[in-house]
Design a protein around this motif. Structure first.
Motif, PDB file in Angstrom:
ATOM      1  N   THR A 146      13.862  -4.491   8.594  1.00  0.00           N
ATOM      2  CA  THR A 146      14.676  -5.609   9.087  1.00  0.00           C
ATOM      3  C   THR A 146      14.051  -6.955   8.754  1.00  0.00           C
ATOM      4  O   THR A 146      14.718  -7.982   8.837  1.00  0.00           O
ATOM      5  CB  THR A 146      14.882  -5.514  10.614  1.00  0.00           C
ATOM      6  OG1 THR A 146      13.604  -5.473  11.244  1.00  0.00           O
ATOM      7  CG2 THR A 146      15.687  -4.280  10.973  1.00  0.00           C
ATOM      8  N   HIS A 147      12.754  -6.969   8.380  1.00  0.00           N
ATOM      9  CA  HIS A 147      12.075  -8.218   8.042  1.00  0.00           C
ATOM     10  C   HIS A 147      11.777  -8.334   6.549  1.00  0.00           C
ATOM     11  O   HIS A 147      11.018  -9.193   6.135  1.00  0.00           O
ATOM     12  CB  HIS A 147      10.771  -8.347   8.840  1.00  0.00           C
ATOM     13  CG  HIS A 147      11.008  -8.708  10.265  1.00  0.00           C
ATOM     14  ND1 HIS A 147      11.303  -9.981  10.664  1.00  0.00           N
ATOM     15  CD2 HIS A 147      11.022  -7.945  11.390  1.00  0.00           C
ATOM     16  CE1 HIS A 147      11.477  -9.996  11.976  1.00  0.00           C
ATOM     17  NE2 HIS A 147      11.312  -8.777  12.437  1.00  0.00           N
ATOM     18  N   MET A 148      12.396  -7.470   5.737  1.00  0.00           N
ATOM     19  CA  MET A 148      12.175  -7.537   4.292  1.00  0.00           C
ATOM     20  C   MET A 148      13.059  -8.584   3.633  1.00  0.00           C
ATOM     21  O   MET A 148      12.674  -9.194   2.647  1.00  0.00           O
ATOM     22  CB  MET A 148      12.413  -6.181   3.639  1.00  0.00           C
ATOM     23  CG  MET A 148      11.319  -5.202   3.911  1.00  0.00           C
ATOM     24  SD  MET A 148      11.583  -3.722   2.939  1.00  0.00           S
ATOM     25  CE  MET A 148       9.916  -3.143   2.842  1.00  0.00           C
ATOM     26  N   SER A 149      14.253  -8.754   4.155  1.00  0.00           N
ATOM     27  CA  SER A 149      15.211  -9.674   3.556  1.00  0.00           C
ATOM     28  C   SER A 149      16.167 -10.162   4.632  1.00  0.00           C
ATOM     29  O   SER A 149      16.324  -9.511   5.666  1.00  0.00           O
ATOM     30  CB  SER A 149      15.992  -8.946   2.450  1.00  0.00           C
ATOM     31  OG  SER A 149      17.032  -9.753   1.955  1.00  0.00           O
ATOM     32  N   SER A 150      16.818 -11.288   4.369  1.00  0.00           N
ATOM     33  CA  SER A 150      17.818 -11.764   5.320  1.00  0.00           C
ATOM     34  C   SER A 150      19.089 -10.917   5.233  1.00  0.00           C
ATOM     35  O   SER A 150      19.929 -10.961   6.124  1.00  0.00           O
ATOM     36  CB  SER A 150      18.146 -13.233   5.069  1.00  0.00           C
ATOM     37  OG  SER A 150      18.529 -13.417   3.734  1.00  0.00           O
ATOM     38  N   CYS A 151      19.218 -10.121   4.163  1.00  0.00           N
ATOM     39  CA  CYS A 151      20.322  -9.182   4.020  1.00  0.00           C
ATOM     40  C   CYS A 151      19.890  -7.825   4.571  1.00  0.00           C
ATOM     41  O   CYS A 151      18.717  -7.551   4.722  1.00  0.00           O
ATOM     42  CB  CYS A 151      20.719  -9.027   2.554  1.00  0.00           C
ATOM     43  SG  CYS A 151      21.232 -10.557   1.783  1.00  0.00           S
ATOM     44  N   ALA A 200       0.830  -1.207   0.000  1.00  0.00           N
ATOM     45  CA  ALA A 200       0.000   0.000   0.000  1.00  0.00           C
ATOM     46  C   ALA A 200       0.865   1.257   0.000  1.00  0.00           C
ATOM     47  O   ALA A 200       0.661   2.166  -0.805  1.00  0.00           O
ATOM     48  CB  ALA A 200      -0.927   0.006   1.205  1.00  0.00           C
ATOM     49  N   THR A 201       1.831   1.327   0.921  1.00  0.00           N
ATOM     50  CA  THR A 201       2.748   2.473   0.996  1.00  0.00           C
ATOM     51  C   THR A 201       4.136   1.990   1.395  1.00  0.00           C
ATOM     52  O   THR A 201       4.277   0.963   2.059  1.00  0.00           O
ATOM     53  CB  THR A 201       2.285   3.523   2.042  1.00  0.00           C
ATOM     54  OG1 THR A 201       2.118   2.875   3.289  1.00  0.00           O
ATOM     55  CG2 THR A 201       1.002   4.206   1.628  1.00  0.00           C
ATOM     56  N   VAL A 202       5.124   2.760   0.987  1.00  0.00           N
ATOM     57  CA  VAL A 202       6.511   2.462   1.340  1.00  0.00           C
ATOM     58  C   VAL A 202       7.057   3.659   2.103  1.00  0.00           C
ATOM     59  O   VAL A 202       6.931   4.798   1.654  1.00  0.00           O
ATOM     60  CB  VAL A 202       7.371   2.190   0.077  1.00  0.00           C
ATOM     61  CG1 VAL A 202       8.803   1.872   0.464  1.00  0.00           C
ATOM     62  CG2 VAL A 202       6.791   1.053  -0.739  1.00  0.00           C
ATOM     63  N   THR A 203       7.631   3.409   3.267  1.00  0.00           N
ATOM     64  CA  THR A 203       8.210   4.476   4.085  1.00  0.00           C
ATOM     65  C   THR A 203       9.708   4.226   4.238  1.00  0.00           C
ATOM     66  O   THR A 203      10.231   3.233   3.730  1.00  0.00           O
ATOM     67  CB  THR A 203       7.552   4.499   5.480  1.00  0.00           C
ATOM     68  OG1 THR A 203       7.864   3.289   6.150  1.00  0.00           O
ATOM     69  CG2 THR A 203       6.047   4.682   5.391  1.00  0.00           C
ATOM     70  N   GLU A 204      10.374   5.092   4.981  1.00  0.00           N
ATOM     71  CA  GLU A 204      11.814   4.921   5.193  1.00  0.00           C
ATOM     72  C   GLU A 204      12.120   3.783   6.164  1.00  0.00           C
ATOM     73  O   GLU A 204      13.246   3.307   6.231  1.00  0.00           O
ATOM     74  CB  GLU A 204      12.425   6.222   5.712  1.00  0.00           C
ATOM     75  CG  GLU A 204      11.853   6.666   7.039  1.00  0.00           C
ATOM     76  CD  GLU A 204      12.203   8.097   7.409  1.00  0.00           C
ATOM     77  OE1 GLU A 204      12.457   8.322   8.596  1.00  0.00           O
ATOM     78  OE2 GLU A 204      12.218   8.952   6.525  1.00  0.00           O
ATOM     79  N   TYR A 205      11.139   3.333   6.936  1.00  0.00           N
ATOM     80  CA  TYR A 205      11.356   2.264   7.901  1.00  0.00           C
ATOM     81  C   TYR A 205      10.707   0.941   7.506  1.00  0.00           C
ATOM     82  O   TYR A 205      10.842  -0.054   8.210  1.00  0.00           O
ATOM     83  CB  TYR A 205      10.866   2.675   9.300  1.00  0.00           C
ATOM     84  CG  TYR A 205       9.454   3.174   9.351  1.00  0.00           C
ATOM     85  CD1 TYR A 205       8.385   2.305   9.489  1.00  0.00           C
ATOM     86  CD2 TYR A 205       9.191   4.539   9.250  1.00  0.00           C
ATOM     87  CE1 TYR A 205       7.086   2.767   9.523  1.00  0.00           C
ATOM     88  CE2 TYR A 205       7.894   5.009   9.285  1.00  0.00           C
ATOM     89  CZ  TYR A 205       6.848   4.124   9.438  1.00  0.00           C
ATOM     90  OH  TYR A 205       5.561   4.591   9.468  1.00  0.00           O
ATOM     91  N   GLY A 206       9.984   0.890   6.396  1.00  0.00           N
ATOM     92  CA  GLY A 206       9.374  -0.355   5.960  1.00  0.00           C
ATOM     93  C   GLY A 206       8.264  -0.134   4.948  1.00  0.00           C
ATOM     94  O   GLY A 206       8.217   0.897   4.283  1.00  0.00           O
ATOM     95  N   ALA A 207       7.377  -1.120   4.829  1.00  0.00           N
ATOM     96  CA  ALA A 207       6.272  -1.046   3.872  1.00  0.00           C
ATOM     97  C   ALA A 207       4.991  -1.538   4.532  1.00  0.00           C
ATOM     98  O   ALA A 207       5.013  -2.508   5.298  1.00  0.00           O
ATOM     99  CB  ALA A 207       6.578  -1.887   2.638  1.00  0.00           C
ATOM    100  N   PHE A 208       3.882  -0.868   4.234  1.00  0.00           N
ATOM    101  CA  PHE A 208       2.580  -1.302   4.720  1.00  0.00           C
ATOM    102  C   PHE A 208       1.927  -2.163   3.656  1.00  0.00           C
ATOM    103  O   PHE A 208       1.880  -1.796   2.482  1.00  0.00           O
ATOM    104  CB  PHE A 208       1.706  -0.092   5.061  1.00  0.00           C
ATOM    105  CG  PHE A 208       2.136   0.597   6.325  1.00  0.00           C
ATOM    106  CD1 PHE A 208       1.688   0.149   7.556  1.00  0.00           C
ATOM    107  CD2 PHE A 208       3.006   1.677   6.290  1.00  0.00           C
ATOM    108  CE1 PHE A 208       2.079   0.762   8.727  1.00  0.00           C
ATOM    109  CE2 PHE A 208       3.402   2.305   7.457  1.00  0.00           C
ATOM    110  CZ  PHE A 208       2.945   1.849   8.682  1.00  0.00           C
ATOM    111  N   ILE A 209       1.431  -3.321   4.076  1.00  0.00           N
ATOM    112  CA  ILE A 209       0.863  -4.311   3.170  1.00  0.00           C
ATOM    113  C   ILE A 209      -0.642  -4.410   3.438  1.00  0.00           C
ATOM    114  O   ILE A 209      -1.065  -4.563   4.595  1.00  0.00           O
ATOM    115  CB  ILE A 209       1.511  -5.702   3.395  1.00  0.00           C
ATOM    116  CG1 ILE A 209       3.043  -5.611   3.394  1.00  0.00           C
ATOM    117  CG2 ILE A 209       0.997  -6.719   2.387  1.00  0.00           C
ATOM    118  CD1 ILE A 209       3.665  -5.133   2.117  1.00  0.00           C
TER     119      ILE A 209
END
Length: 181
Positions: free
Chosen positions: A39-44, A16-25
């Protein structure tokens, strides 16, 4: 009340939106949204979530937390524990999620503890007899010249007297050596 996904459920949602700290789904079947922290978007490491996802992208997520705050339900989601191609749960027993929680809990701040060097400063060298260093750090030369720490202001008078005594001793040693020759 809208049907919300259960804890640890996997589903496909839309960004829905992308912010500097993550994304709202967007959660399918209800008006609620959940946050995928960077921190939970990727293992990298992810510095900019906008480089990972765009608004409108379909992503597979897993519900990793539910929290009531100010009479609102907040959902925490994770992309890194779900295969983005197939939607398969990569962490079915929630082992990596537990490890992440333990890492957060075991962090301690040691900045308030100060280190004191009294033990070293109050030691007496076994090699030369001076205070403030160990024998392995001693700078005494085989000829007898001693090097020691600079004395404190209170100890200056005593150190000066000892220095004079050492000079007199070395002068008498030198004169006795000359007489033998």
């Amino acid at each position: 009340m809208e049907p919300l996904p259960e804890l640890y459920a996997v589903f496909q949602g839309e960004v829905a939106t992308v912010t500097e700290y993550g994304a709202f789904i967007k959660i399918p079947g209800c008006r609620k949204q959940g946050l995928v922290h960077k921190t939970h978007m990727s293992s990298c490491r992810v510095d900019k979530p906008s480089e990972m996802v765009d608004v409108g992208d379909k992503v597979w997520v897993k519900v990793i937390g539910k929290e009531m705050k100010d009479d609102k339900l907040k959902l925490s989601l994770s992309m890194k524990v779900v295969n983005q191609g197939t939607g398969k749960d990569l962490d079915p027993n929630n082992v990596s999620l537990d490890q992440d929680e333990r890492k957060k809990r075991t962090f301690r701040d040691y900045t308030s503890q100060k280190i004191t060097l009294e033990a070293v400063l109050n030691t007496v060298c076994k090699k030369c007899g001076c205070k403030g260093h160990f024998a392995k750090e001693c700078f005494m030369q085989p000829g007898g010249t001693k090097y020691s720490l600079i004395p404190e202001e209170e100890e200056e008078g005593a150190a000066t007297a000892e220095l004079e005594k050492n000079k007199k001793t070395s002068l008498t040693d030198d004169s006795s050596e000359k007489r033998k020759k």
